[in-house]
Write a protein that holds these residues in place. Structure first.
Motif, PDB file in Angstrom:
ATOM      1  N   GLY A 172       0.850  -1.197   0.000  1.00 44.98           N
ATOM      2  CA  GLY A 172       0.000   0.000   0.000  1.00 44.98           C
ATOM      3  C   GLY A 172       0.883   1.245   0.000  1.00 44.98           C
ATOM      4  N   ALA A 173       0.672   2.115  -0.962  1.00 45.09           N
ATOM      5  CA  ALA A 173       1.523   3.315  -1.066  1.00 45.09           C
ATOM      6  C   ALA A 173       0.886   4.309  -2.007  1.00 45.09           C
ATOM      7  CB  ALA A 173       2.904   2.933  -1.606  1.00 45.09           C
ATOM      8  N   GLN A 174       1.354   5.535  -1.957  1.00 43.41           N
ATOM      9  CA  GLN A 174       1.012   6.485  -3.010  1.00 43.41           C
ATOM     10  C   GLN A 174       2.045   6.303  -4.102  1.00 43.41           C
ATOM     11  OE1 GLN A 174      -1.586   8.853  -3.660  1.00 43.41           O
ATOM     12  NE2 GLN A 174      -0.487   8.590  -5.588  1.00 43.41           N
ATOM     13  N   ALA A 175       1.608   5.755  -5.235  1.00 43.14           N
ATOM     14  CA  ALA A 175       2.533   5.470  -6.336  1.00 43.14           C
ATOM     15  C   ALA A 175       2.566   6.641  -7.319  1.00 43.14           C
ATOM     16  CB  ALA A 175       2.088   4.198  -7.043  1.00 43.14           C
ATOM     17  N   GLY A 176       3.400   6.492  -8.335  1.00 47.01           N
ATOM     18  CA  GLY A 176       3.471   7.519  -9.388  1.00 47.01           C
ATOM     19  C   GLY A 176       4.592   8.506  -9.107  1.00 47.01           C
ATOM     20  N   VAL A 177       5.445   8.679 -10.096  1.00 48.89           N
ATOM     21  CA  VAL A 177       6.617   9.535  -9.912  1.00 48.89           C
ATOM     22  C   VAL A 177       6.267  11.017 -10.104  1.00 48.89           C
ATOM     23  CG1 VAL A 177       8.910  10.050 -10.841  1.00 48.89           C
ATOM     24  CG2 VAL A 177       8.146   7.672 -10.666  1.00 48.89           C
ATOM     25  N   ARG A 178       5.560  11.329 -11.196  1.00 52.43           N
ATOM     26  CA  ARG A 178       5.320  12.738 -11.547  1.00 52.43           C
ATOM     27  C   ARG A 178       4.180  13.391 -10.766  1.00 52.43           C
ATOM     28  NH1 ARG A 178       7.233   9.727 -15.386  1.00 52.43           N
ATOM     29  NH2 ARG A 178       5.223   8.743 -15.707  1.00 52.43           N
ATOM     30  N   TYR A 179       3.240  12.578 -10.255  1.00 52.25           N
ATOM     31  CA  TYR A 179       2.104  13.116  -9.497  1.00 52.25           C
ATOM     32  C   TYR A 179       2.559  13.783  -8.177  1.00 52.25           C
ATOM     33  CZ  TYR A 179      -2.407  12.932  -6.956  1.00 52.25           C
ATOM     34  OH  TYR A 179      -3.535  13.227  -6.228  1.00 52.25           O
ATOM     35  N   GLY A 221      17.642   7.297  -8.415  1.00 60.51           N
ATOM     36  CA  GLY A 221      17.636   8.722  -8.778  1.00 60.51           C
ATOM     37  C   GLY A 221      18.619   9.073  -9.868  1.00 60.51           C
ATOM     38  N   LEU A 222      19.543   9.945  -9.547  1.00 58.85           N
ATOM     39  CA  LEU A 222      20.476  10.447 -10.556  1.00 58.85           C
ATOM     40  C   LEU A 222      21.695   9.550 -10.723  1.00 58.85           C
ATOM     41  CD1 LEU A 222      20.223  14.262  -9.695  1.00 58.85           C
ATOM     42  CD2 LEU A 222      18.805  12.900 -11.248  1.00 58.85           C
ATOM     43  N   ASN A 223      21.646   8.359 -10.123  1.00 61.21           N
ATOM     44  CA  ASN A 223      22.741   7.388 -10.299  1.00 61.21           C
ATOM     45  C   ASN A 223      22.931   7.098 -11.792  1.00 61.21           C
ATOM     46  OD1 ASN A 223      24.608   5.328  -9.647  1.00 61.21           O
ATOM     47  ND2 ASN A 223      23.006   3.766  -9.763  1.00 61.21           N
ATOM     48  N   ASP A 224      24.159   7.242 -12.300  1.00 59.24           N
ATOM     49  CA  ASP A 224      24.326   6.959 -13.729  1.00 59.24           C
ATOM     50  C   ASP A 224      25.213   5.750 -13.978  1.00 59.24           C
ATOM     51  OD1 ASP A 224      26.618   8.120 -12.984  1.00 59.24           O
ATOM     52  OD2 ASP A 224      26.448   9.906 -14.259  1.00 59.24           O
ATOM     53  N   LYS A 225      25.498   5.027 -12.916  1.00 58.03           N
ATOM     54  CA  LYS A 225      26.268   3.778 -13.068  1.00 58.03           C
ATOM     55  C   LYS A 225      25.280   2.685 -13.452  1.00 58.03           C
ATOM     56  CE  LYS A 225      28.712   0.593 -10.060  1.00 58.03           C
ATOM     57  NZ  LYS A 225      27.530  -0.255  -9.911  1.00 58.03           N
ATOM     58  N   SER A 226      25.544   1.983 -14.536  1.00 59.32           N
ATOM     59  CA  SER A 226      24.567   1.018 -15.019  1.00 59.32           C
ATOM     60  C   SER A 226      25.205  -0.366 -15.165  1.00 59.32           C
ATOM     61  CB  SER A 226      24.052   1.502 -16.375  1.00 59.32           C
ATOM     62  OG  SER A 226      23.135   0.589 -16.889  1.00 59.32           O
ATOM     63  N   PRO A 227      24.485  -1.473 -14.856  1.00 59.48           N
ATOM     64  CA  PRO A 227      23.165  -1.519 -14.253  1.00 59.48           C
ATOM     65  C   PRO A 227      23.191  -1.134 -12.768  1.00 59.48           C
ATOM     66  CG  PRO A 227      24.061  -3.733 -14.451  1.00 59.48           C
ATOM     67  CD  PRO A 227      25.054  -2.825 -15.099  1.00 59.48           C
ATOM     68  N   THR A 234      22.163   5.853  -3.353  1.00 64.83           N
ATOM     69  CA  THR A 234      20.720   6.139  -3.447  1.00 64.83           C
ATOM     70  C   THR A 234      20.405   7.428  -2.689  1.00 64.83           C
ATOM     71  OG1 THR A 234      20.330   4.715  -1.546  1.00 64.83           O
ATOM     72  CG2 THR A 234      19.972   3.729  -3.705  1.00 64.83           C
ATOM     73  N   ASP A 235      21.361   8.341  -2.684  1.00 68.73           N
ATOM     74  CA  ASP A 235      21.154   9.569  -1.900  1.00 68.73           C
ATOM     75  C   ASP A 235      20.877  10.785  -2.789  1.00 68.73           C
ATOM     76  OD1 ASP A 235      23.647   9.657  -3.020  1.00 68.73           O
ATOM     77  OD2 ASP A 235      24.726  10.182  -1.174  1.00 68.73           O
ATOM     78  N   ARG A 236      20.470  10.518  -4.055  1.00 72.18           N
ATOM     79  CA  ARG A 236      20.145  11.651  -4.936  1.00 72.18           C
ATOM     80  C   ARG A 236      18.808  11.417  -5.645  1.00 72.18           C
ATOM     81  NH1 ARG A 236      25.338  11.961  -8.556  1.00 72.18           N
ATOM     82  NH2 ARG A 236      25.009   9.725  -8.418  1.00 72.18           N
ATOM     83  N   PRO A 237      17.713  11.328  -4.847  1.00 72.87           N
ATOM     84  CA  PRO A 237      16.407  11.087  -5.482  1.00 72.87           C
ATOM     85  C   PRO A 237      16.026  12.238  -6.404  1.00 72.87           C
ATOM     86  CG  PRO A 237      16.140  11.634  -3.156  1.00 72.87           C
ATOM     87  CD  PRO A 237      17.608  11.475  -3.387  1.00 72.87           C
ATOM     88  N   ALA A 238      15.281  11.896  -7.489  1.00 72.38           N
ATOM     89  CA  ALA A 238      14.886  12.927  -8.452  1.00 72.38           C
ATOM     90  C   ALA A 238      13.435  13.353  -8.265  1.00 72.38           C
ATOM     91  CB  ALA A 238      15.100  12.408  -9.872  1.00 72.38           C
ATOM     92  N   SER A 239      12.707  12.684  -7.355  1.00 72.55           N
ATOM     93  CA  SER A 239      11.302  13.051  -7.131  1.00 72.55           C
ATOM     94  C   SER A 239      10.979  12.869  -5.653  1.00 72.55           C
ATOM     95  CB  SER A 239      10.383  12.132  -7.946  1.00 72.55           C
ATOM     96  OG  SER A 239      10.491  10.803  -7.466  1.00 72.55           O
ATOM     97  N   LEU A 240       9.901  13.508  -5.224  1.00 71.81           N
ATOM     98  CA  LEU A 240       9.493  13.323  -3.830  1.00 71.81           C
ATOM     99  C   LEU A 240       9.066  11.869  -3.608  1.00 71.81           C
ATOM    100  CD1 LEU A 240       8.997  14.675  -1.053  1.00 71.81           C
ATOM    101  CD2 LEU A 240       6.597  14.821  -1.728  1.00 71.81           C
ATOM    102  N   TYR A 241       8.457  11.267  -4.638  1.00 79.84           N
ATOM    103  CA  TYR A 241       8.090   9.847  -4.543  1.00 79.84           C
ATOM    104  C   TYR A 241       9.333   9.030  -4.190  1.00 79.84           C
ATOM    105  CZ  TYR A 241       7.122   5.108  -6.073  1.00 79.84           C
ATOM    106  OH  TYR A 241       7.004   3.743  -6.119  1.00 79.84           O
ATOM    107  N   ALA A 242      10.406   9.232  -4.967  1.00 78.28           N
ATOM    108  CA  ALA A 242      11.644   8.489  -4.730  1.00 78.28           C
ATOM    109  C   ALA A 242      12.182   8.792  -3.334  1.00 78.28           C
ATOM    110  CB  ALA A 242      12.676   8.870  -5.786  1.00 78.28           C
ATOM    111  N   ALA A 243      12.076  10.051  -2.922  1.00 78.06           N
ATOM    112  CA  ALA A 243      12.588  10.431  -1.598  1.00 78.06           C
ATOM    113  C   ALA A 243      11.806   9.712  -0.495  1.00 78.06           C
ATOM    114  CB  ALA A 243      12.508  11.944  -1.428  1.00 78.06           C
ATOM    115  N   THR A 244      10.481   9.542  -0.685  1.00 73.08           N
ATOM    116  CA  THR A 244       9.708   8.849   0.366  1.00 73.08           C
ATOM    117  C   THR A 244      10.056   7.360   0.394  1.00 73.08           C
ATOM    118  OG1 THR A 244       7.751   8.482  -1.059  1.00 73.08           O
ATOM    119  CG2 THR A 244       7.759  10.475   0.323  1.00 73.08           C
ATOM    120  N   ASP A 383      11.209  12.632 -13.424  1.00 68.46           N
ATOM    121  CA  ASP A 383      11.653  11.503 -14.243  1.00 68.46           C
ATOM    122  C   ASP A 383      13.172  11.344 -14.215  1.00 68.46           C
ATOM    123  OD1 ASP A 383      10.001   9.748 -15.534  1.00 68.46           O
ATOM    124  OD2 ASP A 383       9.290  11.275 -16.941  1.00 68.46           O
ATOM    125  N   VAL A 384      13.599  10.094 -14.452  1.00 60.77           N
ATOM    126  CA  VAL A 384      15.025   9.844 -14.673  1.00 60.77           C
ATOM    127  C   VAL A 384      15.179   9.306 -16.096  1.00 60.77           C
ATOM    128  CG1 VAL A 384      15.604   9.452 -12.250  1.00 60.77           C
ATOM    129  CG2 VAL A 384      14.820   7.515 -13.622  1.00 60.77           C
TER     130      VAL A 384
END
Ligand SMILES: O=C(O)[C@H]1O[C@H](OP(=O)(O)OP(=O)(O)OC[C@H]2O[C@@H](n3ccc(=O)[nH]c3=O)[C@H](O)[C@@H]2O)[C@H](O)[C@@H](O)[C@@H]1O
Length: 431
Positions: A172-179, A221-227, A234-244, A383-384
């Motif tokens: 149970g959560a509030q989903a959605g990145v852009r909302y 978030g802004l991690n650019d190391k792939s995969p 994980t300390d650079r979230p790009a949205s409040l959703y990610a931060a929560t 978005d990322v």
């Protein structure tokens, strides 16, 4: 002393998108004024008591929240739904059970004989009728879904007092990145306050359940190391959703450390499939393509396509069940831990990112229709540019192995969509 309003707030915690029920005592007061004589008052009081009693017992069969905590029929439904029907079966409280991942996991657990009680607040972030349809499906498998909010602490402690849940699958959560830019407080309400409320109930429960919960690939978030690996930043979230979600990982760690709760956090990578979430791109694109309406495709810097490690629902369900099966026990009783308990985090992805334009062309193929595409620069609202899961840890410890590629998964989704909404392939709708 707490005011009546405060006491009511405790009983009816606010639920974003939900209409509150009119308070019964306001009606009582009006009656009081109208009928002043003592005998008439007595008769009316008797009448009201009978009316209220029948209302409460009727409602307990329909849906519930703290209002109905005293109904024995409701208690029985919880106990029956929580009881496993196989030996050594689990008893699982699934939050967000009327949601996409929650409903699929609940059905899979029930199918193998585990006990399942669902909890969902049926909020209106997206069409609640789809959530009700999922609830009806669960009900046909004898899974009872409680209509209530995570922040309703009385309700949670009642559930734990009725059923000795071995596990909580907290989806149970509030989903959605852009909302999150539109309604930030709903993320705090569900993903922070609701999570703490659930963990408080879990740590006080006897026995303490193991908690498996949905984090998100967005924590990278802004991690650019792939995969992306679990040990990455994980300390650079790009949205409040990610931060929560990132906050959730820290909060669950605290409950693991202090109270000995066994914790498993699952970082889901853009989960899709039948009975999915209408707010997600693959779903809303399908609706728009069928209606002949334009779709907006976001692009990153230098017009680069965005890409996601889209993961099919059945693979995610297998990952969730494997997490439940391998979660070690919680070690606490009476608010104290007796030793260290497991704290685990796993990526559950597909390991093969696909660009958004490719997603659209697969949909066009399965729908036999062309999309009207509008290509726009990605708005800076959370978005990322891409996601890509390294799943070696989940493979090693959970035996997790995704088996469905986007082509196959979207074919199944389109088939479900057309039949659920009553459309035909290759034909536009009037929506
Ligand atoms: O993996 C995750 O952690 C997250 O995955 C999804 O988030 P997202 O990947 O943004 O999924 P969509 O909203 O379906 O978007 C998919 C892609 O389509 C793009 N998109 C979305 C909407 C749109 O109109 N146009 C468009 O190009 C997005 O920018 C993104 O690249 C879920 O919505 C989150 O709840 C989840 O936590």
């Amino acid at each position: 002393m707490r005011s009546v309003k405060e006491q009511e707030e405790e009983l009816f915690p606010s639920t974003p998108g939900k209409v509150k029920i009119e308070r019964a005592h306001g009606i009582n007061r009006q009656f009081h004024r109208c009928f002043a004589s003592t005998s008439t008052m007595f008769l009316w009081a008797l009448f009201l008591i009978t009316l209220t009693a029948s209302y409460l017992s009727f409602q307990s069969f329909v849906s519930t929240s703290s209002r109905f905590l005293s109904s024995s029929a409701w208690d029985r439904q919880i106990r029956e739904s929580a009881a496993p029907v196989r030996s050594q079966g689990l008893s699982v409280l699934v939050t967000g059970a009327a949601g996409f991942v929650g409903s699929h996991c609940s059905l899979a657990l029930r199918k193998r004989g585990d006990g399942v009680v669902g909890l969902d607040n049926f909020n209106s972030y997206y069409d609640p009728s789809l959530k009700r349809a999922r609830q009806a499906l669960l009900s046909r498998s004898s899974i009872f879904v409680v209509d209530g909010d995570l922040n309703d602490r009385r309700l949670l402690s009642k559930l734990f007092s009725l059923a000795p849940f071995s596990h909580v699958l907290h989806l149970g959560a509030q989903a959605g990145v852009r909302y999150a830019v539109e309604n930030p407080s709903s993320y705090v309400h569900s993903n922070i306050a609701g999570l703490v409320s659930l963990l408080e109930a879990a740590r006080s429960a006897d026995p303490q359940p193991a908690v498996i919960w949905a984090s998100s690939s967005s924590v990278y978030g802004l991690n650019d190391k792939s995969p992306f690996s679990e040990s990455d930043r994980t300390d650079r979230p790009a949205s409040l959703y990610a931060a929560t979600k990132k906050a959730g990982e820290a909060i669950t760690h605290t409950y693991n450390h202090i109270y000995g709760l066994s914790i498993t956090g699952l970082r889901f990578f853009t989960v899709y499939g039948p009975m999915g979430r209408p707010d997600m791109a693959y779903f809303s694109f399908t609706k728009a393509i069928l209606a002949g309406k334009p779709i907006t495709i976001y692009r990153g810097k230098n017009r680069a396509d965005l890409a996601r490690d889209f993961t099919y629902i059945d693979d995610i369900v297998r990952g969730c069940l494997a997490s439940l099966d391998t979660a070690g026990e919680s070690t606490g009783t009476g608010g104290k831990k007796s030793g260290p308990a497991p704290y685990r985090i796993f990526n559950l992805g597909n390991t093969s990112p696909v660009t958004v334009p490719t997603l659209v062309s697969i949909l066009e193929k399965h729908l036999r229709l062309k999309a009207k595409k509008k290509l726009v620069e990605m708005p800076g609202n959370g978005d990322v540019p891409f996601t890509h899961a390294n799943i070696s840890l989940a493979m090693a410890e959970l035996g997790y192995k995704p088996t469905t590629n986007l082509e196959t998964g979207l074919k199944k989704f389109v088939k479900w969509y057309l039949s659920y909404y009553g459309h035909s392939r290759g034909r536009k709708t009037n929506l």
